[in-house]
Design a protein around this motif. Structure first.
Motif, PDB file in Angstrom:
ATOM      1  N   LEU A  33      -8.721 -16.866  -1.801  1.00 10.03           N
ATOM      2  CA  LEU A  33      -8.636 -15.489  -1.313  1.00 10.03           C
ATOM      3  C   LEU A  33      -9.115 -15.374   0.137  1.00 10.03           C
ATOM      4  CD1 LEU A  33      -8.000 -12.550  -2.159  1.00 10.03           C
ATOM      5  CD2 LEU A  33     -10.371 -12.354  -2.885  1.00 10.03           C
ATOM      6  N   VAL A  34     -10.008 -16.257   0.551  1.00  5.62           N
ATOM      7  CA  VAL A  34     -10.552 -16.211   1.912  1.00  5.62           C
ATOM      8  C   VAL A  34      -9.423 -16.400   2.932  1.00  5.62           C
ATOM      9  CG1 VAL A  34     -12.137 -17.283   3.560  1.00  5.62           C
ATOM     10  CG2 VAL A  34     -12.800 -17.050   1.158  1.00  5.62           C
ATOM     11  N   GLY A  35      -9.389 -15.504   3.898  1.00  5.93           N
ATOM     12  CA  GLY A  35      -8.368 -15.536   4.942  1.00  5.93           C
ATOM     13  C   GLY A  35      -7.127 -14.729   4.612  1.00  5.93           C
ATOM     14  N   ARG A  36      -7.012 -14.272   3.386  1.00  5.02           N
ATOM     15  CA  ARG A  36      -5.832 -13.495   2.992  1.00  5.02           C
ATOM     16  C   ARG A  36      -5.895 -12.102   3.600  1.00  5.02           C
ATOM     17  NH1 ARG A  36      -3.927 -12.142  -3.187  1.00  5.02           N
ATOM     18  NH2 ARG A  36      -2.274 -10.689  -2.613  1.00  5.02           N
ATOM     19  N   THR A  37      -4.777 -11.663   4.155  1.00  8.00           N
ATOM     20  CA  THR A  37      -4.651 -10.322   4.718  1.00  8.00           C
ATOM     21  C   THR A  37      -3.668  -9.543   3.860  1.00  8.00           C
ATOM     22  OG1 THR A  37      -5.156 -11.097   6.949  1.00  8.00           O
ATOM     23  CG2 THR A  37      -3.989  -8.993   6.769  1.00  8.00           C
ATOM     24  N   PHE A  38      -4.053  -8.346   3.506  1.00  6.09           N
ATOM     25  CA  PHE A  38      -3.219  -7.485   2.672  1.00  6.09           C
ATOM     26  C   PHE A  38      -2.373  -6.581   3.558  1.00  6.09           C
ATOM     27  CE2 PHE A  38      -6.386  -9.135  -0.030  1.00  6.09           C
ATOM     28  CZ  PHE A  38      -5.847  -9.144  -1.306  1.00  6.09           C
ATOM     29  N   PRO A  39      -1.238  -6.113   3.045  1.00  7.64           N
ATOM     30  CA  PRO A  39      -0.369  -5.234   3.853  1.00  7.64           C
ATOM     31  C   PRO A  39      -1.100  -3.965   4.284  1.00  7.64           C
ATOM     32  CG  PRO A  39       0.768  -5.957   1.867  1.00  7.64           C
ATOM     33  CD  PRO A  39      -0.682  -6.377   1.725  1.00  7.64           C
ATOM     34  N   PRO A  40      -0.688  -3.389   5.404  1.00  7.44           N
ATOM     35  CA  PRO A  40      -1.317  -2.142   5.875  1.00  7.44           C
ATOM     36  C   PRO A  40      -1.161  -1.018   4.854  1.00  7.44           C
ATOM     37  CG  PRO A  40       0.161  -3.053   7.541  1.00  7.44           C
ATOM     38  CD  PRO A  40       0.368  -3.844   6.289  1.00  7.44           C
ATOM     39  N   ALA A  77      -8.867   2.924   1.097  1.00  5.31           N
ATOM     40  CA  ALA A  77      -7.497   2.706   0.600  1.00  5.31           C
ATOM     41  C   ALA A  77      -7.142   1.226   0.687  1.00  5.31           C
ATOM     42  CB  ALA A  77      -6.506   3.555   1.390  1.00  5.31           C
ATOM     43  N   ALA A  78      -7.565   0.557   1.759  1.00  2.00           N
ATOM     44  CA  ALA A  78      -7.313  -0.879   1.904  1.00  2.00           C
ATOM     45  C   ALA A  78      -8.094  -1.672   0.862  1.00  2.00           C
ATOM     46  CB  ALA A  78      -7.663  -1.331   3.319  1.00  2.00           C
ATOM     47  N   ARG A  89      -3.030   9.270  13.414  1.00  2.00           N
ATOM     48  CA  ARG A  89      -2.342   8.773  12.214  1.00  2.00           C
ATOM     49  C   ARG A  89      -2.826   7.336  12.052  1.00  2.00           C
ATOM     50  NH1 ARG A  89       3.869   8.955  10.123  1.00  2.00           N
ATOM     51  NH2 ARG A  89       3.020  10.196   8.447  1.00  2.00           N
ATOM     52  N   LEU A  90      -3.642   7.106  11.025  1.00  2.00           N
ATOM     53  CA  LEU A  90      -4.341   5.839  10.879  1.00  2.00           C
ATOM     54  C   LEU A  90      -3.865   5.037   9.674  1.00  2.00           C
ATOM     55  CD1 LEU A  90      -7.985   7.140  11.451  1.00  2.00           C
ATOM     56  CD2 LEU A  90      -6.398   6.212  13.162  1.00  2.00           C
ATOM     57  N   SER A  91      -3.886   3.731   9.821  1.00  2.00           N
ATOM     58  CA  SER A  91      -3.677   2.837   8.684  1.00  2.00           C
ATOM     59  C   SER A  91      -4.657   1.682   8.825  1.00  2.00           C
ATOM     60  CB  SER A  91      -2.233   2.354   8.595  1.00  2.00           C
ATOM     61  OG  SER A  91      -1.884   1.607   9.735  1.00  2.00           O
ATOM     62  N   ALA A  92      -4.876   0.981   7.723  1.00  2.00           N
ATOM     63  CA  ALA A  92      -5.848  -0.114   7.703  1.00  2.00           C
ATOM     64  C   ALA A  92      -5.210  -1.358   7.112  1.00  2.00           C
ATOM     65  CB  ALA A  92      -7.076   0.279   6.893  1.00  2.00           C
ATOM     66  N   GLU A  93      -5.595  -2.494   7.678  1.00  2.00           N
ATOM     67  CA  GLU A  93      -5.141  -3.789   7.175  1.00  2.00           C
ATOM     68  C   GLU A  93      -6.395  -4.613   6.868  1.00  2.00           C
ATOM     69  OE1 GLU A  93      -1.488  -6.080   8.689  1.00  2.00           O
ATOM     70  OE2 GLU A  93      -3.208  -6.986   9.715  1.00  2.00           O
ATOM     71  N   LEU A  94      -6.593  -4.938   5.596  1.00  2.00           N
ATOM     72  CA  LEU A  94      -7.796  -5.620   5.141  1.00  2.00           C
ATOM     73  C   LEU A  94      -7.592  -7.132   5.105  1.00  2.00           C
ATOM     74  CD1 LEU A  94     -10.256  -4.683   2.419  1.00  2.00           C
ATOM     75  CD2 LEU A  94      -9.082  -6.871   2.184  1.00  2.00           C
ATOM     76  N   THR A  95      -8.604  -7.851   5.577  1.00  2.00           N
ATOM     77  CA  THR A  95      -8.649  -9.313   5.489  1.00  2.00           C
ATOM     78  C   THR A  95      -9.932  -9.709   4.770  1.00  2.00           C
ATOM     79  OG1 THR A  95      -7.414  -9.577   7.545  1.00  2.00           O
ATOM     80  CG2 THR A  95      -8.727 -11.464   6.826  1.00  2.00           C
ATOM     81  N   VAL A  96      -9.818 -10.690   3.879  1.00  2.00           N
ATOM     82  CA  VAL A  96     -11.004 -11.232   3.212  1.00  2.00           C
ATOM     83  C   VAL A  96     -11.595 -12.281   4.142  1.00  2.00           C
ATOM     84  CG1 VAL A  96     -11.879 -12.464   1.199  1.00  2.00           C
ATOM     85  CG2 VAL A  96     -10.066 -10.753   0.926  1.00  2.00           C
ATOM     86  N   ASP A  97     -12.813 -12.015   4.614  1.00  2.00           N
ATOM     87  CA  ASP A  97     -13.482 -12.895   5.574  1.00  2.00           C
ATOM     88  C   ASP A  97     -14.216 -14.050   4.917  1.00  2.00           C
ATOM     89  OD1 ASP A  97     -12.636 -11.292   7.708  1.00  2.00           O
ATOM     90  OD2 ASP A  97     -14.430 -10.038   7.591  1.00  2.00           O
TER      91      ASP A  97
END
Length: 135
Positions: A7-14, A53-54, A89-97
């Motif tokens: 899971l580390v390094g994975r980025t989820f869609p905005p 939400a992310a 108008r905001l969106s977020a893109e989450l990454t597991v560090d």
């Protein structure tokens, strides 16, 4: 069962865009007991609305293996590139560090890049989630 280290390094869609409104900012300020003046910058913690939400996307993804009802929000930090204001108008893109296991719990560190409609960085929200599977 621990969350998989891959899971580390994975980025989820905005996330879907969130329109920041005066009413939304005033409601957030009232709910959190934070001062807010119409037309001014949002409370400093307002980006949690988008970051959460992310985080939800991470937690409901069946491939991740997180059981939402076994998660505790351990820490939250914000680094602002600029203030959030009504009209954004905001969106977020989450990454597991990072991910580590301590005492049978998964400690998951994430960062969410919160951007405006033009793609410019507004804020980075860092969170630590503690997950105890099957507890």
């Amino acid at each position: 069962m621990p969350v998989d280290e891959s899971l580390v390094g994975r980025t989820f869609p905005p996330t879907a865009p969130l329109d920041v409104t005066e009413d939304g900012l005033a409601a957030f300020a009232a709910a959190t007991g934070t001062p807010y003046t119409a037309g001014g910058p949002a409370p400093a913690t307002y980006p949690i609305v988008v970051a959460f939400a992310a985080m939800q996307e991470l937690m409901v993804d069946p491939s991740v293996g997180i059981e939402l009802h076994h998660v505790v929000h351990g820490e939250q930090r914000f680094a602002h590139a600029r203030p959030v204001v009504a009209g954004d108008r905001l969106s977020a893109e989450l990454t597991v560090d990072s991910l580590r296991q301590i005492g049978g719990a998964d400690i998951i560190a994430t960062s969410s890049a919160i951007t405006d409609a033009g793609g410019a960085l507004v804020c980075t929200a860092k969170a630590t989630l503690v997950h105890k599977a099957g507890a």
